[in-house]
Write a protein that holds these residues in place. Sequence first.
Motif, PDB file in Angstrom:
ATOM      1  N   ALA A   1       0.828  -1.198   0.000  1.00 49.38           N
ATOM      2  CA  ALA A   1       0.000   0.000   0.000  1.00 49.38           C
ATOM      3  C   ALA A   1       0.872   1.261   0.000  1.00 49.38           C
ATOM      4  CB  ALA A   1      -0.928  -0.008   1.216  1.00 49.38           C
ATOM      5  N   LYS A   2       1.924   1.261   0.812  1.00 47.32           N
ATOM      6  CA  LYS A   2       2.826   2.412   0.856  1.00 47.32           C
ATOM      7  C   LYS A   2       3.561   2.587  -0.472  1.00 47.32           C
ATOM      8  CE  LYS A   2       3.535   2.136   5.874  1.00 47.32           C
ATOM      9  NZ  LYS A   2       4.497   1.812   6.962  1.00 47.32           N
ATOM     10  N   ALA A   3       3.931   1.467  -1.106  1.00 43.78           N
ATOM     11  CA  ALA A   3       4.619   1.534  -2.396  1.00 43.78           C
ATOM     12  C   ALA A   3       3.699   2.089  -3.486  1.00 43.78           C
ATOM     13  CB  ALA A   3       5.128   0.148  -2.787  1.00 43.78           C
ATOM     14  N   ILE A   4       2.421   1.740  -3.402  1.00 39.30           N
ATOM     15  CA  ILE A   4       1.439   2.285  -4.356  1.00 39.30           C
ATOM     16  C   ILE A   4       1.372   3.806  -4.225  1.00 39.30           C
ATOM     17  CG2 ILE A   4      -1.032   2.465  -4.867  1.00 39.30           C
ATOM     18  CD1 ILE A   4      -1.227  -0.524  -4.088  1.00 39.30           C
ATOM     19  N   ILE A   5       1.238   4.266  -3.003  1.00 38.40           N
ATOM     20  CA  ILE A   5       1.098   5.696  -2.745  1.00 38.40           C
ATOM     21  C   ILE A   5       2.334   6.457  -3.234  1.00 38.40           C
ATOM     22  CG2 ILE A   5       0.945   7.421  -0.913  1.00 38.40           C
ATOM     23  CD1 ILE A   5      -0.682   5.161   0.634  1.00 38.40           C
ATOM     24  N   LYS A   6       3.503   5.907  -2.954  1.00 38.09           N
ATOM     25  CA  LYS A   6       4.751   6.536  -3.395  1.00 38.09           C
ATOM     26  C   LYS A   6       4.834   6.566  -4.919  1.00 38.09           C
ATOM     27  CE  LYS A   6       9.788   6.156  -3.000  1.00 38.09           C
ATOM     28  NZ  LYS A   6      10.909   5.377  -2.407  1.00 38.09           N
ATOM     29  N   LEU A   7       4.414   5.484  -5.563  1.00 41.19           N
ATOM     30  CA  LEU A   7       4.526   5.354  -7.012  1.00 41.19           C
ATOM     31  C   LEU A   7       3.650   6.357  -7.754  1.00 41.19           C
ATOM     32  CD1 LEU A   7       5.703   3.697  -9.397  1.00 41.19           C
ATOM     33  CD2 LEU A   7       3.730   2.169  -9.167  1.00 41.19           C
ATOM     34  N   VAL A   8       2.406   6.533  -7.297  1.00 46.58           N
ATOM     35  CA  VAL A   8       1.461   7.362  -8.058  1.00 46.58           C
ATOM     36  C   VAL A   8       1.290   8.763  -7.476  1.00 46.58           C
ATOM     37  CG1 VAL A   8       0.210   5.294  -8.783  1.00 46.58           C
ATOM     38  CG2 VAL A   8      -0.607   6.584  -6.796  1.00 46.58           C
ATOM     39  N   LYS A   9       2.076   9.104  -6.471  1.00 46.59           N
ATOM     40  CA  LYS A   9       1.958  10.406  -5.835  1.00 46.59           C
ATOM     41  C   LYS A   9       2.023  11.522  -6.869  1.00 46.59           C
ATOM     42  CE  LYS A   9       3.967  13.281  -2.172  1.00 46.59           C
ATOM     43  NZ  LYS A   9       5.049  13.390  -1.155  1.00 46.59           N
TER      44      LYS A   9
ATOM     45  N   GLY B   1      -7.774 -15.040  -3.210  1.00 49.25           N
ATOM     46  CA  GLY B   1      -8.222 -13.702  -2.860  1.00 49.25           C
ATOM     47  C   GLY B   1      -8.161 -13.474  -1.364  1.00 49.25           C
ATOM     48  N   VAL B   2      -8.356 -12.228  -0.958  1.00 50.90           N
ATOM     49  CA  VAL B   2      -8.341 -11.884   0.472  1.00 50.90           C
ATOM     50  C   VAL B   2      -9.774 -11.813   0.990  1.00 50.90           C
ATOM     51  CG1 VAL B   2      -6.181 -10.622   0.242  1.00 50.90           C
ATOM     52  CG2 VAL B   2      -8.344  -9.389   0.005  1.00 50.90           C
ATOM     53  N   ASP B   3      -9.911 -11.877   2.315  1.00 52.36           N
ATOM     54  CA  ASP B   3     -11.248 -11.767   2.904  1.00 52.36           C
ATOM     55  C   ASP B   3     -11.678 -10.299   2.970  1.00 52.36           C
ATOM     56  OD1 ASP B   3      -9.948 -10.614   5.125  1.00 52.36           O
ATOM     57  OD2 ASP B   3      -9.861 -12.526   6.193  1.00 52.36           O
ATOM     58  N   ASP B   4     -12.930 -10.082   3.337  1.00 49.12           N
ATOM     59  CA  ASP B   4     -13.478  -8.720   3.356  1.00 49.12           C
ATOM     60  C   ASP B   4     -12.709  -7.798   4.288  1.00 49.12           C
ATOM     61  OD1 ASP B   4     -15.376  -9.473   1.540  1.00 49.12           O
ATOM     62  OD2 ASP B   4     -17.012  -9.666   2.985  1.00 49.12           O
ATOM     63  N   GLU B   5     -12.327  -8.321   5.454  1.00 50.68           N
ATOM     64  CA  GLU B   5     -11.632  -7.488   6.435  1.00 50.68           C
ATOM     65  C   GLU B   5     -10.309  -6.979   5.872  1.00 50.68           C
ATOM     66  OE1 GLU B   5      -9.899  -7.690  11.044  1.00 50.68           O
ATOM     67  OE2 GLU B   5     -10.869  -9.450  10.141  1.00 50.68           O
ATOM     68  N   LYS B   6      -9.550  -7.869   5.246  1.00 51.28           N
ATOM     69  CA  LYS B   6      -8.264  -7.479   4.677  1.00 51.28           C
ATOM     70  C   LYS B   6      -8.456  -6.492   3.537  1.00 51.28           C
ATOM     71  CE  LYS B   6      -3.759  -7.952   4.339  1.00 51.28           C
ATOM     72  NZ  LYS B   6      -2.835  -7.595   5.440  1.00 51.28           N
TER      73      LYS B   6
ATOM     74  N   ARG C   1      -8.056  -0.998   1.492  1.00 51.70           N
ATOM     75  CA  ARG C   1      -8.766   0.134   0.899  1.00 51.70           C
ATOM     76  C   ARG C   1      -8.690   1.368   1.792  1.00 51.70           C
ATOM     77  NH1 ARG C   1     -14.925  -0.300   1.685  1.00 51.70           N
ATOM     78  NH2 ARG C   1     -14.109   0.187   3.758  1.00 51.70           N
ATOM     79  N   ASP C   2      -8.936   1.179   3.080  1.00 55.76           N
ATOM     80  CA  ASP C   2      -8.981   2.321   3.996  1.00 55.76           C
ATOM     81  C   ASP C   2      -7.638   3.022   4.092  1.00 55.76           C
ATOM     82  OD1 ASP C   2     -11.622   1.748   4.429  1.00 55.76           O
ATOM     83  OD2 ASP C   2     -11.320   0.770   6.369  1.00 55.76           O
ATOM     84  N   TYR C   3      -6.557   2.237   4.076  1.00 55.64           N
ATOM     85  CA  TYR C   3      -5.231   2.852   4.134  1.00 55.64           C
ATOM     86  C   TYR C   3      -4.972   3.695   2.881  1.00 55.64           C
ATOM     87  CZ  TYR C   3      -0.260   3.528   4.942  1.00 55.64           C
ATOM     88  OH  TYR C   3       0.972   4.102   5.149  1.00 55.64           O
ATOM     89  N   LEU C   4      -5.322   3.132   1.720  1.00 49.96           N
ATOM     90  CA  LEU C   4      -5.131   3.879   0.481  1.00 49.96           C
ATOM     91  C   LEU C   4      -6.013   5.131   0.446  1.00 49.96           C
ATOM     92  CD1 LEU C   4      -4.919   1.066  -2.246  1.00 49.96           C
ATOM     93  CD2 LEU C   4      -3.040   2.368  -1.233  1.00 49.96           C
ATOM     94  N   THR C   5      -7.221   5.005   0.964  1.00 44.36           N
ATOM     95  CA  THR C   5      -8.164   6.124   0.942  1.00 44.36           C
ATOM     96  C   THR C   5      -7.630   7.324   1.724  1.00 44.36           C
ATOM     97  OG1 THR C   5     -10.018   4.581   0.759  1.00 44.36           O
ATOM     98  CG2 THR C   5     -10.538   6.817   1.463  1.00 44.36           C
ATOM     99  N   GLN C   6      -6.822   7.071   2.741  1.00 45.92           N
ATOM    100  CA  GLN C   6      -6.251   8.160   3.524  1.00 45.92           C
ATOM    101  C   GLN C   6      -5.287   9.009   2.692  1.00 45.92           C
ATOM    102  OE1 GLN C   6      -4.448   6.547   7.069  1.00 45.92           O
ATOM    103  NE2 GLN C   6      -6.242   5.309   7.567  1.00 45.92           N
TER     104      GLN C   6
END
Length: 327
Positions: free
Chosen positions: A273-281, A302-307, A312-317
Amino acid sequence: MNPRTKSQDIRDLSQNDIRELVAELGQPAFRAKQLIEWVFEKNVCSFDDMTNIPKAFREQLKEAFAFDTPTELTKQVSKDGSRKYLLEYHDGVSVETVGMPRRNKLSVCVSTQAGCGMGCAFCATGLNGLKRSLTAQEIVDQVLHVSNDFGERATSVVFMGQGEPMDNLDNVLRATEILTADYGWAWSPKRITVSSVGVKNKLKRFLEESDCHVAISMHDPIPSERAELMPAERGMGIEQVVELLRNYDFSHQRRLSFEYIVFKGVNDSMQHAKAIIKLVKGLDCRFNLIRFHQIPDIPLQGVDDEKMEQFRDYLTQHLSLIHISEP
């Protein structure tokens, strides 16, 4: 099943080709305009429907050309009203296309190739390799088939079915031209989204020659890991893709989005998630998180709903437009 005999499809001709054809057959120039309207604007699939063209001329056209429309082999209807079709072309190859009705709108997901040569580890289509690329009209015919089956005109198209659009760029550009040109469907390019893993030189050409929306299949922001999921990373890495995208303006009507299938234990950590944010900043973009459901012979999960929601929530921040979708 034996392949059907193929005559040249008149819809594979360009406007200039049709004008030259009309002249060669000794017809007045205005017949070319009529023929172009019937073929590309009114989308008829029979010369007999061209009522303002003389019968003798229609018979000449029948001798040399055809309307080689695909055959529907299967149709699956989902609870949400979406319809998935398996369509077969003249030589026996088949592709999937999907019609997705939403709030009085109809979106169509089209394939650009029969099979795929990209070899992505999570894609069932690529297991059998690439059979061939589709012509521009074979791509447009998918939109026509879905529209006819729903009994309403499609309102948007996403090039996200089988195949890599940049690997069939000439025909993709021709198909989008038919959909957007005044002589064709007269759509705004903003009703079309074209997806790509990123193909060197081809993506740049698409960005220069088209105003359609762009969707990039990222799936992992870490190059070494992405190469394991997507061999195309070795040809044009995700960092090169993003660097190229920074040269274009996506702050107005043209939209840029990234597709990201979330795999359990592969690309779902906070490090990713952090790498995504850095990449597309700094990029004006949307981010589409996609759930993965198990596919036979493919070990990814796939991942479960919680994961999914944590990711998603981290990226949304840090990113403004995040969406979770079903595949």
